[in-house]
Scaffold this active site. Sequence first.
Site, PDB file in Angstrom:
ATOM      1  N   HIS A 175      23.740 -11.445 -23.248  1.00 52.61           N
ATOM      2  CA  HIS A 175      23.877 -10.329 -24.205  1.00 52.61           C
ATOM      3  C   HIS A 175      24.638 -10.794 -25.442  1.00 52.61           C
ATOM      4  CE1 HIS A 175      24.420  -5.725 -24.694  1.00 52.61           C
ATOM      5  NE2 HIS A 175      24.501  -6.317 -25.857  1.00 52.61           N
ATOM      6  N   HIS A 201      21.194   0.171 -23.320  1.00 53.17           N
ATOM      7  CA  HIS A 201      22.519   0.543 -23.853  1.00 53.17           C
ATOM      8  C   HIS A 201      22.643   2.030 -23.519  1.00 53.17           C
ATOM      9  CE1 HIS A 201      25.402   0.908 -27.463  1.00 53.17           C
ATOM     10  NE2 HIS A 201      25.132   2.143 -27.150  1.00 53.17           N
ATOM     11  N   ASN A 238      18.378  -6.163 -32.548  1.00 51.52           N
ATOM     12  CA  ASN A 238      18.781  -5.311 -33.679  1.00 51.52           C
ATOM     13  C   ASN A 238      19.136  -6.130 -34.918  1.00 51.52           C
ATOM     14  OD1 ASN A 238      21.111  -6.243 -32.407  1.00 51.52           O
ATOM     15  ND2 ASN A 238      22.287  -4.395 -32.832  1.00 51.52           N
ATOM     16  N   ASP A 243      28.506  -9.704 -24.897  1.00 50.54           N
ATOM     17  CA  ASP A 243      28.177  -8.738 -25.952  1.00 50.54           C
ATOM     18  C   ASP A 243      28.761  -9.216 -27.295  1.00 50.54           C
ATOM     19  OD1 ASP A 243      27.173  -6.626 -27.390  1.00 50.54           O
ATOM     20  OD2 ASP A 243      28.385  -5.087 -26.406  1.00 50.54           O
ATOM     21  N   HIS A 289      24.486 -11.016 -29.949  1.00 48.62           N
ATOM     22  CA  HIS A 289      23.877 -10.629 -31.235  1.00 48.62           C
ATOM     23  C   HIS A 289      24.017 -11.812 -32.184  1.00 48.62           C
ATOM     24  CE1 HIS A 289      23.554  -6.336 -30.134  1.00 48.62           C
ATOM     25  NE2 HIS A 289      24.645  -6.602 -29.422  1.00 48.62           N
ATOM     26  N   LEU A 290      22.876 -12.398 -32.560  1.00 50.26           N
ATOM     27  CA  LEU A 290      22.928 -13.574 -33.442  1.00 50.26           C
ATOM     28  C   LEU A 290      22.791 -13.199 -34.922  1.00 50.26           C
ATOM     29  CD1 LEU A 290      20.890 -16.233 -31.412  1.00 50.26           C
ATOM     30  CD2 LEU A 290      23.369 -16.062 -31.663  1.00 50.26           C
ATOM     31  N   ARG A 291      22.421 -11.939 -35.185  1.00 51.01           N
ATOM     32  CA  ARG A 291      22.415 -11.378 -36.554  1.00 51.01           C
ATOM     33  C   ARG A 291      21.376 -11.936 -37.515  1.00 51.01           C
ATOM     34  NH1 ARG A 291      24.915  -7.075 -34.729  1.00 51.01           N
ATOM     35  NH2 ARG A 291      27.156  -7.208 -34.550  1.00 51.01           N
ATOM     36  N   ASP A 299      19.077  -2.253 -27.662  1.00 50.86           N
ATOM     37  CA  ASP A 299      20.543  -2.343 -27.650  1.00 50.86           C
ATOM     38  C   ASP A 299      21.182  -2.116 -29.021  1.00 50.86           C
ATOM     39  OD1 ASP A 299      23.069  -2.979 -26.234  1.00 50.86           O
ATOM     40  OD2 ASP A 299      23.143  -4.541 -27.754  1.00 50.86           O
ATOM     41  N   HIS A 303      31.078  -9.467 -36.763  1.00 50.59           N
ATOM     42  CA  HIS A 303      31.194  -8.686 -38.004  1.00 50.59           C
ATOM     43  C   HIS A 303      32.083  -9.465 -38.966  1.00 50.59           C
ATOM     44  CE1 HIS A 303      29.098  -5.208 -36.550  1.00 50.59           C
ATOM     45  NE2 HIS A 303      29.867  -5.163 -35.469  1.00 50.59           N
TER      46      HIS A 303
END
Lengths: 429, 317
Positions: free
Chosen positions: A63, A182, A97, A310, A65-67, A155, A314
Site C-alpha cells: 500500500h 478504503h 489515485n 500507506d 502512493h507513488l504520486r 483508495d 506530501h
Amino acid sequence: MSGSLVIRGGRVVDPTQELDGPADILIEGGRVTACGPATDPPDGVGELDAAGLVVAPGLIDMHVHLREPGQEYKETIETGTLAAAAGGFTAVACMPNTEPVNDDPSLTEFMLKHAERAGWARVYPIAAVSRGLEGRELTEFGAQRRAGAVAVSDDGRPVWSAALMRQALRYARHFDLPVIQHAEELALSGDGVMHEGRFSTRLGVEGIPGAADDVMVSRDLLLTADTGGRYHLAHMSTARSLDLIRAARADGHRVTCEVSAHHLLLTDEDVFDSGLDPNFKMHPPLRSAADREALVGGLADGSIDAIASDHAPHHPDEKELDFVASPNGIIGLETTLSLCLDRLVSQGVIGLARLVELLSTAPARILGVPGGSLAPGSPGDVTLIDLEREVEVDPATFRSRSRNTPFAGWELRGAPAGTVVGGRVIELS
Amino acid sequence: MSEPVWQRGDLLGVAELSTAEILHVLDTAESFVEVAARPIKKVPTLRGKTVINLFFEPSTRTSSSFEIAEKRLSADNINFSTSSSSLSKGETLLDTARNLEAMAPDLVVIRHAHPRVPHALAERIAAGVINAGDGAHEHPTQALLDAFTIRRRKGRVEGLKIAIVGDVAHSRVVRSNVLCLTRLGADVTVAGPRTMMPEEPESLGARVVYSLEEAIEGADVVMMLRVQLERQARASFPSEREYFEFFGLTAERLRGARDEAIIMHPGPINRGIEIASDVADGPWSVILEQVANGVAVRMAVLYLLAGAKSGADGTMP
C-alpha cells in the site's frame, strides 16, 4: 553474470519453508535455485557476505502512493522506489489515485515502464475500481490485469456505492483480483479530522467515529459473502473492524486485511500531545488506545494478514498548513521495517518469522505476485536485515521526496541492510 | 523579591494558565473597569505599541471589544479580516507568520476557525499572540471575562454551582469556561441535547447531564450558549421550536435555580430559541455586564502581555 548471486553466511528466515537458521541462497538467472547449506557456486557468480545479518524474502509494501503521474512535486516513481529500496522493500504496490487516475491500462504501462527504468524495486500497479475514482462506472479490470495490475481499489476514497461494490466484487472474480477497500462511510466521517473520542472532545476538533470505518466494513463483508468475491481491507484501524473480519473469515469468506505501522504504534493521544502536528493526520485517523491494543493483538494471533506503510507523500509546504487544512497521510517506506523490528519484534509482540510473513509472504499471496519466499523457483528478491543496528529517524536523510512523518527523532534498533532484486544487488546512490 | 506572577508573552488558552495567573488577570482587570467611566476614556499604557487584529472568521463582538480595549490603552491597531486581507486560507502558517513579522507588531490578536492556529503562529513569531477563538477549542478572554463578571456579582467563584447549557460539542466558550471556572473552584455542570454533546464529554472536566432542569437545579450561575442555527443542517436538533421547548431558558424553568442566580450568555443571543426574552432582559441577567467587562479584561490581558514582551515598562492607570 547478471541476475546471479550467492548470499552467504546469513540467518535465513523464511516462513514458507519454516526456516530460521544459517543457510546460503543461490540465485541464478534472477531466480532462487538453492536454499540450504553452503554450496559451491558456479564460476563467476558474485558473492554477498551476509554474516551477522538476517536474510529474508524481499519485503513487499502492498500500500504505497507513488504520486506519479501528476504530483511529482510530492514523489516520483524514481524517488518512491528508491525510498522503498532504502527501507528494505524489493517491491511496492502503488495506488491509482494519481493525476490522471490509473483507470486505464496505459497508466499501468506507464508506471511499469518508469519503475523498470528506475530499477530500485519492483512496482505492482493497483488499478482503479471506478473511472476517475468517481464511484460510478467500473474500469476495465481485464485489460488492466493483462497490462500488469495486481488488484483494484479506489483508495483515498471508499467505493461508496453498495451497487458498484457488489459489481466490482463479482467482476473481479473473472481475473482473480482482490478488491482493496478504503472503508469509510463518508456520511459518518463528515468534516472530521481526527478520531472522535476524548481527545477530539478536549481539542474541539471534528471527530471521525470508529463507526465510519465499521459501518462500511460491515456492508462490504455482507457483499463479499453475497458475491463470493475477494475483499481486502486496507489500513484497518478499529477493534470492531477486526472483529468483523475475524467473523467473516470464520464463516469461510475470502477476506484479508492490512494494518499500517502507525496504527499499531500511535493513538489519538499522540495527536493531542503533538499539539495537532499535521504529521499526525491521516485517514483513517490514529484511533484510541483500545483500538491500537486490539490491532496489536490481531497481529500476534494471526487475524491480521499484512503490514503496509500507506506511504502517502506530501510536500513540506502542504504540511506547513494547520492541522485541519493540511492533507491526509504520512510516509512510511523508510521507517516501517525499523519500527516493526524495534516496537514489535524486540518487544516480543511477534517473532521475526511472523514479521516476514506480514511484510512479505502475505502481501505476495494477497496480490498474487511472485515472491514472499526463498524456496527454489522463487524470484531472487531478498531483504537483508541488521537486527543490531541502531538508527534515529531523521527525515533529512530520507530518499523520499517528502518528509511527512510523525516518527522523527525516534531511536530504533534494527534496520534494513540492503536489498536484492532478481539477483541484482541494489546499490543505493 | 519574588517572581512576578505574570511572565507570559502569549495568551493561547486557559489550559496553560495556573490559578494564580487567572486571578492575576482578574485583579488587573479591576483597575481597568473605571476607565470606561472617565470623561476621556483613554490611558497611555500601550502608547507606541502596534497591535494587529487578525480575524480569519467573522466576528463583530469579540473584534470590537478588542479594538476598543486597544484604543483605550492608546495602542496603534490595525484590523485584518478575511474579506479585506490577502492573508487567506491556503497560505502556509510560515508565510502568514513572515508577513506579520515584516510589519513588526508587538501583539497579534487572532481568531481562526481551526483549532490551535494561534498556538502554531505563536511558535513562529516574536510578537505576543492572543487567541480570540480557535475553532471549538478555546476562547480564553471570554472565559476570563465570564469569571470576572461572576466574581464581581457574587464576590467569589469558589464553591458556586454553575450550569452551562447548549451546543457543548461545538463551543469554544464551554471548553475555556470549564477549565477556568473549575480551576477557580466552581462546581460546573454542562448540559445539552445528546446530539450536541461530544464523545466522552466528561473529559472536559465538568459534570454532564442531559436535561436543562437537572443542570440548573440549585445553580448560582446559568450560562446559556448560542445555538448556531446552521447546526440544524447536521441534524443536531429538529427545529428551533423544539429546542426552545426542551432546552430554552424560561422564567418557569429558572425557578429551579437558586434565588438570585445570575444569567449569562456570550452573545449574540437568539431570543426565543435558547433564552426567553423576559429572562434575557430580566433583573438577574448580566449579559450586558459581560460585554462591558470584556473590554476591561481584554485591556488587562493586553497590558500584561505587552509588559511581559517589552520588560514591563507600562504604567498602570
